[in-house]
Write a protein that holds these residues in place. Structure first.
Motif, mmCIF file in Angstrom:
data_model
loop_
_atom_site.group_PDB
_atom_site.id
_atom_site.type_symbol
_atom_site.label_atom_id
_atom_site.label_comp_id
_atom_site.label_asym_id
_atom_site.label_seq_id
_atom_site.Cartn_x
_atom_site.Cartn_y
_atom_site.Cartn_z
ATOM 1 N N ILE A 167 -5.409 1.538 -8.189
ATOM 2 C CA ILE A 167 -6.258 2.030 -7.108
ATOM 3 C C ILE A 167 -7.398 1.032 -6.973
ATOM 4 O O ILE A 167 -8.104 0.750 -7.943
ATOM 5 C CB ILE A 167 -6.802 3.440 -7.401
ATOM 6 C CG1 ILE A 167 -5.656 4.450 -7.476
ATOM 7 C CG2 ILE A 167 -7.810 3.853 -6.323
ATOM 8 C CD1 ILE A 167 -6.085 5.846 -7.905
ATOM 9 N N ALA A 168 -7.540 0.496 -5.771
ATOM 10 C CA ALA A 168 -8.574 -0.493 -5.467
ATOM 11 C C ALA A 168 -9.516 0.123 -4.441
ATOM 12 O O ALA A 168 -9.352 -0.044 -3.238
ATOM 13 C CB ALA A 168 -7.937 -1.774 -4.933
ATOM 14 N N GLY A 169 -10.492 0.873 -4.929
ATOM 15 C CA GLY A 169 -11.411 1.577 -4.048
ATOM 16 C C GLY A 169 -12.639 0.740 -3.729
ATOM 17 O O GLY A 169 -13.227 0.122 -4.612
ATOM 18 N N PHE A 170 -13.004 0.723 -2.463
ATOM 19 C CA PHE A 170 -14.199 -0.002 -2.024
ATOM 20 C C PHE A 170 -15.039 0.952 -1.195
ATOM 21 O O PHE A 170 -14.559 1.516 -0.212
ATOM 22 C CB PHE A 170 -13.805 -1.231 -1.205
ATOM 23 C CG PHE A 170 -14.977 -2.061 -0.752
ATOM 24 C CD1 PHE A 170 -15.798 -2.692 -1.673
ATOM 25 C CD2 PHE A 170 -15.257 -2.214 0.589
ATOM 26 C CE1 PHE A 170 -16.880 -3.463 -1.263
ATOM 27 C CE2 PHE A 170 -16.335 -2.985 1.013
ATOM 28 C CZ PHE A 170 -17.145 -3.614 0.086
ATOM 29 N N ASP A 171 -16.282 1.140 -1.600
ATOM 30 C CA ASP A 171 -17.152 2.083 -0.902
ATOM 31 C C ASP A 171 -18.104 1.386 0.064
ATOM 32 O O ASP A 171 -19.045 1.999 0.562
ATOM 33 C CB ASP A 171 -17.929 2.940 -1.907
ATOM 34 C CG ASP A 171 -18.820 2.119 -2.838
ATOM 35 O OD1 ASP A 171 -19.051 0.923 -2.566
ATOM 36 O OD2 ASP A 171 -19.288 2.678 -3.844
ATOM 37 N N GLY A 172 -17.866 0.112 0.319
ATOM 38 C CA GLY A 172 -18.745 -0.655 1.189
ATOM 39 C C GLY A 172 -19.792 -1.424 0.413
ATOM 40 O O GLY A 172 -20.468 -2.298 0.950
ATOM 41 N N TRP A 173 -19.916 -1.114 -0.863
ATOM 42 C CA TRP A 173 -20.913 -1.762 -1.697
ATOM 43 C C TRP A 173 -20.288 -2.303 -2.979
ATOM 44 O O TRP A 173 -20.509 -3.437 -3.357
ATOM 45 C CB TRP A 173 -22.014 -0.757 -2.013
ATOM 46 C CG TRP A 173 -23.176 -1.287 -2.788
ATOM 47 C CD1 TRP A 173 -23.763 -2.519 -2.667
ATOM 48 C CD2 TRP A 173 -23.900 -0.612 -3.805
ATOM 49 N NE1 TRP A 173 -24.812 -2.640 -3.540
ATOM 50 C CE2 TRP A 173 -24.929 -1.464 -4.254
ATOM 51 C CE3 TRP A 173 -23.798 0.645 -4.373
ATOM 52 C CZ2 TRP A 173 -25.829 -1.116 -5.245
ATOM 53 C CZ3 TRP A 173 -24.706 0.994 -5.353
ATOM 54 C CH2 TRP A 173 -25.705 0.116 -5.778
ATOM 55 N N ARG A 174 -19.485 -1.473 -3.629
ATOM 56 C CA ARG A 174 -18.874 -1.865 -4.896
ATOM 57 C C ARG A 174 -17.361 -1.736 -4.836
ATOM 58 O O ARG A 174 -16.824 -0.910 -4.106
ATOM 59 C CB ARG A 174 -19.393 -0.977 -6.030
ATOM 60 C CG ARG A 174 -20.867 -1.139 -6.275
ATOM 61 C CD ARG A 174 -21.126 -1.501 -7.716
ATOM 62 N NE ARG A 174 -22.509 -1.879 -7.915
ATOM 63 C CZ ARG A 174 -23.420 -1.109 -8.481
ATOM 64 N NH1 ARG A 174 -23.096 0.085 -8.894
ATOM 65 N NH2 ARG A 174 -24.642 -1.547 -8.638
ATOM 66 N N ALA A 184 0.846 -1.193 0.000
ATOM 67 C CA ALA A 184 0.000 0.000 0.000
ATOM 68 C C ALA A 184 0.884 1.246 0.000
ATOM 69 O O ALA A 184 1.950 1.265 0.617
ATOM 70 C CB ALA A 184 -0.904 0.001 1.226
ATOM 71 N N ALA A 185 0.433 2.263 -0.693
ATOM 72 C CA ALA A 185 1.168 3.526 -0.742
ATOM 73 C C ALA A 185 1.032 4.263 0.583
ATOM 74 O O ALA A 185 0.064 4.075 1.327
ATOM 75 C CB ALA A 185 0.629 4.402 -1.866
ATOM 76 N N THR A 186 2.001 5.106 0.851
ATOM 77 C CA THR A 186 1.949 6.007 2.004
ATOM 78 C C THR A 186 2.047 7.440 1.478
ATOM 79 O O THR A 186 2.324 7.660 0.292
ATOM 80 C CB THR A 186 3.118 5.742 2.978
ATOM 81 O OG1 THR A 186 4.344 6.105 2.329
ATOM 82 C CG2 THR A 186 3.157 4.281 3.416
ATOM 83 N N GLY A 189 -5.373 1.661 2.265
ATOM 84 C CA GLY A 189 -4.983 0.505 1.465
ATOM 85 C C GLY A 189 -5.399 0.577 0.013
ATOM 86 O O GLY A 189 -5.128 -0.346 -0.758
ATOM 87 N N ALA A 190 -6.037 1.660 -0.401
ATOM 88 C CA ALA A 190 -6.609 1.721 -1.745
ATOM 89 C C ALA A 190 -5.567 1.868 -2.854
ATOM 90 O O ALA A 190 -5.728 1.297 -3.926
ATOM 91 C CB ALA A 190 -7.613 2.863 -1.845
ATOM 92 N N LEU A 191 -4.533 2.629 -2.622
ATOM 93 C CA LEU A 191 -3.506 2.829 -3.642
ATOM 94 C C LEU A 191 -2.420 1.784 -3.427
ATOM 95 O O LEU A 191 -1.707 1.805 -2.424
ATOM 96 C CB LEU A 191 -2.935 4.246 -3.566
ATOM 97 C CG LEU A 191 -1.808 4.598 -4.535
ATOM 98 C CD1 LEU A 191 -2.174 4.307 -5.986
ATOM 99 C CD2 LEU A 191 -1.406 6.054 -4.361
ATOM 100 N N ILE A 192 -2.331 0.857 -4.371
ATOM 101 C CA ILE A 192 -1.405 -0.268 -4.260
ATOM 102 C C ILE A 192 -0.263 -0.061 -5.247
ATOM 103 O O ILE A 192 -0.493 0.268 -6.415
ATOM 104 C CB ILE A 192 -2.140 -1.597 -4.541
ATOM 105 C CG1 ILE A 192 -3.305 -1.766 -3.560
ATOM 106 C CG2 ILE A 192 -1.174 -2.773 -4.456
ATOM 107 C CD1 ILE A 192 -4.224 -2.936 -3.892
#
Length: 172
Positions: free
Chosen positions: A93-100, A39-41, A77-80
């Motif tokens: 970028i692996a974005g999760f909004d709780g649904w998708r 994960a990026a910092t 953890g979104a930016l890998i």
């Protein structure tokens, strides 16, 4: 024995092929052992933005320090990132909004393509989604980027023809 074939010639060819396969496997194993996915910092953001100018197709309204900083602050953890030999070689970028589950900015440095880096990044992203409870991932892929479309297809993704993306910029 074929015409002009020396005794043991077929065995020699088989051994040469086995050696070539072994060398290829050794090369692959060496590459994957040197590849670090993490994960990026906040310390990575300037390098990521510079990397996208070289490796990513298209630009986004969010391709600035503030936009990427907000992403990492909101979802650490979104930016890998993928690194090899200490060099940034890929991002997603692996974005999760709780649904998708949404995938953006899959990019591999042009000098490092076709080496499994995109696959490693997507595996990390998909594993993340599963841990978070995601059930389906979608990807933003430029319509004119044939190379990217091939990579996404090879990874098991397919276009969803029934849907079209609608956008509206919210800020100037």
């Amino acid at each position: 024995m074929g015409d002009g074939e020396a005794p043991g010639g077929r065995r020699r060819v088989v051994r040469m092929l086995e050696w070539a396969v072994w060398c290829g496997r050794a090369w692959w194993d060496r590459l994957m052992s040197e590849l670090r996915v993490r994960a990026a910092t906040a310390r990575d953001l300037d390098a990521v933005l510079a990397f996208w100018k070289i490796a990513a197709e298209g630009t986004s309204i969010s391709d600035d320090r503030d936009g990427v900083e907000r992403l990492v602050a909101r979802d650490a953890g979104a930016l890998i990132l993928a690194e090899s030999g200490g060099e940034l070689t890929g991002t997603v970028i692996a974005g999760f909004d709780g649904w998708r589950c949404h995938l953006y900015r899959l990019a591999v440095h042009p000098d490092h393509r076709r080496r499994g880096i995109a696959s490693a990044l997507l595996t990390a992203a998909e594993d993340r989604f599963v841990r978070l409870g995601g059930r389906r991932a979608d990807a933003m892929v430029l319509q004119d980027n044939g190379t990217a479309q091939h990579a996404w297809t090879a990874a098991g993704y397919a276009p969803e023809e029934r849907w079209r993306r609608w956008v509206k910029p919210l800020a100037p």
